[in-house]
Design a protein around this motif. Sequence first.
Motif, PDB file in Angstrom:
ATOM      1  N   VAL A   3       2.392  16.217   2.095  1.00 15.76           N
ATOM      2  CA  VAL A   3       1.248  15.432   1.649  1.00 15.76           C
ATOM      3  C   VAL A   3       0.445  16.297   0.674  1.00 15.76           C
ATOM      4  O   VAL A   3       0.276  17.491   0.894  1.00 15.76           O
ATOM      5  CB  VAL A   3       0.405  14.949   2.858  1.00 15.76           C
ATOM      6  CG1 VAL A   3      -0.303  16.108   3.563  1.00 15.76           C
ATOM      7  CG2 VAL A   3      -0.620  13.908   2.460  1.00 15.76           C
TER       8      VAL A   3
ATOM      9  N   SER B  11       0.864  -1.181   0.000  1.00 12.05           N
ATOM     10  CA  SER B  11       0.000   0.000   0.000  1.00 12.05           C
ATOM     11  C   SER B  11       0.901   1.232   0.000  1.00 12.05           C
ATOM     12  O   SER B  11       2.128   1.113   0.047  1.00 12.05           O
ATOM     13  CB  SER B  11      -0.950  -0.035   1.186  1.00 12.05           C
ATOM     14  OG  SER B  11      -0.247   0.259   2.362  1.00 12.05           O
ATOM     15  N   GLY B  12       0.287   2.402  -0.049  1.00 13.09           N
ATOM     16  CA  GLY B  12       1.052   3.642  -0.153  1.00 13.09           C
ATOM     17  C   GLY B  12       2.089   3.792   0.947  1.00 13.09           C
ATOM     18  O   GLY B  12       3.167   4.376   0.735  1.00 13.09           O
ATOM     19  N   THR B  13       1.781   3.259   2.110  1.00 11.23           N
ATOM     20  CA  THR B  13       2.688   3.380   3.259  1.00 11.23           C
ATOM     21  C   THR B  13       4.074   2.813   2.940  1.00 11.23           C
ATOM     22  O   THR B  13       5.077   3.291   3.469  1.00 11.23           O
ATOM     23  CB  THR B  13       2.072   2.660   4.484  1.00 11.23           C
ATOM     24  OG1 THR B  13       0.745   3.167   4.671  1.00 11.23           O
ATOM     25  CG2 THR B  13       2.868   2.889   5.741  1.00 11.23           C
TER      26      THR B  13
ATOM     27  N   SER C 181      -5.829  13.586   3.919  1.00 13.44           N
ATOM     28  CA  SER C 181      -7.154  12.930   3.968  1.00 13.44           C
ATOM     29  C   SER C 181      -7.837  13.060   5.318  1.00 13.44           C
ATOM     30  O   SER C 181      -9.040  12.874   5.426  1.00 13.44           O
ATOM     31  CB  SER C 181      -7.025  11.437   3.650  1.00 13.44           C
ATOM     32  OG  SER C 181      -6.121  11.210   2.617  1.00 13.44           O
TER      33      SER C 181
ATOM     34  N   VAL D  15      -1.355   9.927  -1.913  1.00 14.10           N
ATOM     35  CA  VAL D  15      -2.394   8.931  -1.664  1.00 14.10           C
ATOM     36  C   VAL D  15      -3.720   9.707  -1.488  1.00 14.10           C
ATOM     37  O   VAL D  15      -3.734  10.717  -0.794  1.00 14.10           O
ATOM     38  CB  VAL D  15      -2.081   8.116  -0.379  1.00 14.10           C
ATOM     39  CG1 VAL D  15      -3.226   7.144  -0.060  1.00 14.10           C
ATOM     40  CG2 VAL D  15      -0.770   7.360  -0.518  1.00 14.10           C
TER      41      VAL D  15
ATOM     42  N   MET E 175       6.009   5.604   1.741  1.00 16.56           N
ATOM     43  CA  MET E 175       6.285   6.570   2.820  1.00 16.56           C
ATOM     44  C   MET E 175       7.608   6.183   3.479  1.00 16.56           C
ATOM     45  O   MET E 175       8.427   7.012   3.823  1.00 16.56           O
ATOM     46  CB  MET E 175       5.209   6.438   3.905  1.00 16.56           C
ATOM     47  CG  MET E 175       4.133   7.449   3.860  1.00 16.56           C
ATOM     48  SD  MET E 175       3.130   7.196   5.365  1.00 16.56           S
ATOM     49  CE  MET E 175       2.028   8.554   5.172  1.00 16.56           C
TER      50      MET E 175
ATOM     51  N   GLN F 291      -6.220   2.037  -4.410  1.00 17.08           N
ATOM     52  CA  GLN F 291      -7.618   1.924  -3.961  1.00 17.08           C
ATOM     53  C   GLN F 291      -8.270   3.287  -3.726  1.00 17.08           C
ATOM     54  O   GLN F 291      -9.380   3.366  -3.230  1.00 17.08           O
ATOM     55  CB  GLN F 291      -7.715   1.086  -2.674  1.00 17.08           C
ATOM     56  CG  GLN F 291      -7.252   1.764  -1.396  1.00 17.08           C
ATOM     57  CD  GLN F 291      -5.755   1.668  -1.148  1.00 17.08           C
ATOM     58  OE1 GLN F 291      -4.998   1.346  -2.047  1.00 17.08           O
ATOM     59  NE2 GLN F 291      -5.302   1.968   0.056  1.00 17.08           N
ATOM     60  N   LYS F 292      -7.553   4.350  -4.077  1.00 21.11           N
ATOM     61  CA  LYS F 292      -8.096   5.705  -3.856  1.00 21.11           C
ATOM     62  C   LYS F 292      -8.617   6.236  -5.199  1.00 21.11           C
ATOM     63  O   LYS F 292      -9.508   5.628  -5.767  1.00 21.11           O
ATOM     64  CB  LYS F 292      -7.008   6.584  -3.265  1.00 21.11           C
ATOM     65  CG  LYS F 292      -6.342   5.991  -2.030  1.00 21.11           C
ATOM     66  CD  LYS F 292      -7.191   6.151  -0.806  1.00 21.11           C
ATOM     67  CE  LYS F 292      -6.450   5.666   0.437  1.00 21.11           C
ATOM     68  NZ  LYS F 292      -7.204   5.841   1.645  1.00 21.11           N
TER      69      LYS F 292
ATOM     70  N   SER G 143      -1.745   5.029  -3.491  1.00 17.79           N
ATOM     71  CA  SER G 143      -2.259   3.663  -3.393  1.00 17.79           C
ATOM     72  C   SER G 143      -3.383   3.562  -4.418  1.00 17.79           C
ATOM     73  O   SER G 143      -4.131   4.518  -4.611  1.00 17.79           O
ATOM     74  CB  SER G 143      -2.864   3.410  -2.010  1.00 17.79           C
ATOM     75  OG  SER G 143      -2.062   3.945  -0.983  1.00 17.79           O
TER      76      SER G 143
ATOM     77  N   ASP H  45       3.482  12.628  -0.771  1.00 17.56           N
ATOM     78  CA  ASP H  45       2.495  11.577  -0.540  1.00 17.56           C
ATOM     79  C   ASP H  45       1.202  12.040  -1.211  1.00 17.56           C
ATOM     80  O   ASP H  45       0.559  12.981  -0.735  1.00 17.56           O
ATOM     81  CB  ASP H  45       2.305  11.413   0.984  1.00 17.56           C
ATOM     82  CG  ASP H  45       1.073  10.578   1.336  1.00 17.56           C
ATOM     83  OD1 ASP H  45       0.334  10.153   0.437  1.00 17.56           O
ATOM     84  OD2 ASP H  45       0.857  10.377   2.553  1.00 17.56           O
TER      85      ASP H  45
ATOM     86  N   ASN I  96      -2.759  15.626  -0.408  1.00 18.17           N
ATOM     87  CA  ASN I  96      -4.144  15.676   0.054  1.00 18.17           C
ATOM     88  C   ASN I  96      -4.167  15.116   1.469  1.00 18.17           C
ATOM     89  O   ASN I  96      -4.016  13.915   1.651  1.00 18.17           O
ATOM     90  CB  ASN I  96      -4.954  14.761  -0.866  1.00 18.17           C
ATOM     91  CG  ASN I  96      -6.410  15.046  -0.867  1.00 18.17           C
ATOM     92  OD1 ASN I  96      -6.817  16.187  -1.028  1.00 18.17           O
ATOM     93  ND2 ASN I  96      -7.214  14.029  -0.672  1.00 18.17           N
TER      94      ASN I  96
ATOM     95  N   PHE J 228      -1.807  12.141   8.349  1.00 15.67           N
ATOM     96  CA  PHE J 228      -0.940  11.390   7.436  1.00 15.67           C
ATOM     97  C   PHE J 228       0.422  12.063   7.260  1.00 15.67           C
ATOM     98  O   PHE J 228       1.449  11.382   7.162  1.00 15.67           O
ATOM     99  CB  PHE J 228      -1.642  11.152   6.099  1.00 15.67           C
ATOM    100  CG  PHE J 228      -2.789  10.182   6.251  1.00 15.67           C
ATOM    101  CD1 PHE J 228      -2.541   8.824   6.412  1.00 15.67           C
ATOM    102  CD2 PHE J 228      -4.100  10.626   6.305  1.00 15.67           C
ATOM    103  CE1 PHE J 228      -3.590   7.921   6.597  1.00 15.67           C
ATOM    104  CE2 PHE J 228      -5.152   9.739   6.484  1.00 15.67           C
ATOM    105  CZ  PHE J 228      -4.895   8.381   6.631  1.00 15.67           C
TER     106      PHE J 228
HETATM  107  C1  LIG Z   1      -2.699  10.902   2.581  1.00 16.12           C
HETATM  108  C2  LIG Z   1      -2.540   9.458   2.905  1.00 16.12           C
HETATM  109  N1  LIG Z   1      -1.300   8.965   3.031  1.00 16.12           N
HETATM  110  C3  LIG Z   1      -1.092   7.666   3.295  1.00 16.12           C
HETATM  111  C4  LIG Z   1      -2.135   6.800   3.492  1.00 16.12           C
HETATM  112  C5  LIG Z   1      -1.874   5.360   3.758  1.00 16.12           C
HETATM  113  O1  LIG Z   1      -2.223   4.643   2.610  1.00 16.12           O
HETATM  114  P1  LIG Z   1      -2.300   3.057   2.617  1.00 16.12           P
HETATM  115  O2  LIG Z   1      -3.313   2.671   3.618  1.00 16.12           O
HETATM  116  O3  LIG Z   1      -2.678   2.714   1.210  1.00 16.12           O
HETATM  117  O4  LIG Z   1      -0.922   2.589   2.966  1.00 16.12           O
HETATM  118  C6  LIG Z   1      -3.450   7.277   3.394  1.00 16.12           C
HETATM  119  C7  LIG Z   1      -4.594   6.387   3.632  1.00 16.12           C
HETATM  120  O5  LIG Z   1      -5.720   6.780   3.682  1.00 16.12           O
HETATM  121  C8  LIG Z   1      -3.649   8.634   3.073  1.00 16.12           C
HETATM  122  O6  LIG Z   1      -4.875   9.126   2.947  1.00 16.12           O
END
Ligand SMILES: Cc1ncc(COP(=O)(O)O)c(C=O)c1O
Length: 370
Positions: free
Chosen positions: A144, A71-73, A148, A176, A76, A199-200, A197, A174, A146, A96
């Motif tokens: 970042v 996943s995006g993490t 979230s 994501v 990171m 799934q967004k 990631s 980031d 966005n 985030f």
């Molecule tokens: C801005 C941001 N960064 C990182 C993440 C982490 O992404 P992931 O759960 O795909 O690792 C999220 C998850 O919502 C996010 O919104």
Amino acid sequence: MTQKREYKQDYPEKTLYIPGPTEVREDVIEAMCEPMFGHRMDQMTDLYTTIVEDTKEFLDTDNDVVVLTGSGTEFMESSILNLVDEDVLCTTCGSFSERQANVAERLGKSVDTLEYEWGQAVKPEDVREKLERSETDYDVVTCVMNESSTGVRNPIEEIGDVVAEYPDTLFVVDAVSALGGDYVDIDEHDIDVIFTSVQKAFAMPPGLAVCVVSDDAYEREVASESASWYGGFQRSLDYYDRKGQTHSTPAIPVMLAYREQMKHMLEEGHQSRNERHRKMAEYTREWAREHFDVFAEAGYESQTVSCIENTQDIDVAATIEAVSEEYDMVFSNGYGSTLGERTFRIGHMGEHTVESIEALTNAIEDAADL
Ligand SMILES: Cc1ncc(COP(=O)(O)O)c(C=O)c1O
């Protein structure tokens, strides 16, 4: 202690308006149901080179692209491991971006922060001042795109232009929950690393992360003494150059879904997709201001996730429950204990349209008696 809870077969289908995962097209889901093949077969090269090159085309970038299972993490963490020898400046304005600083700390880096209150955006002029005044030559500045947790869209383009004035400092973003639903010219603004990631706003099933890597970032990693093994840019990009495949076994079914969804995304185009998301965001904000308020600083509202301030003191948890029960639609509460009931969030990303968002806001009005 957590007990086993049996997974059932009869869950009602819910429409997702959370900040990811989001709705996935049926043909994209179906694309995953192919007979399995090996990750060193020619079929894999066809699949992986297609999704990598399609992603470059969609994002309109000459930089390199890595699509990695995770996943995006993952990015990171690996962008810090790959690019930061010692010092990193992390801009923080919500959960985030704070997590990014936390990740860098856990990796033993010397982390300096430029902090904003949750709901505020990172300002390019503050980044400039920080870089000008600091005695430290940062290896990387993080931001970042966005946030979230608060629905803030940071001006990463202007921040990228500022960081570009410091040739030894790389810019890591980031993205994501934004990339794919909010246009950004990566090359024009010297963004060295930008990741998301799937799934967004790409509207795919979870399981893959996408990272766009500049030549400078690649070369920094090559010259450094340590880097991530799994998330190393060099390993992924060299493997792609030599074999057109991934360095280890990927989530092949999700890559099949990716290929299918990328056809739709290329057909729509990055700019048109951006425009559709802009309209959804505008609609959601107007609705929010009519009934509540928008949490994000004015002028910096996200194009994919609206964080709505609960000025009417509705019971957020009960409203989410009622909308889910009566309308089979799911939206999110505020992030964590800080914003839990003070705000709620609507993800207007991926396949959604103004009409589908309106269906949700009508349901909220009904459930909360607005
Ligand atoms: C801005 C941001 N960064 C990182 C993440 C982490 O992404 P992931 O759960 O795909 O690792 C999220 C998850 O919502 C996010 O919104």
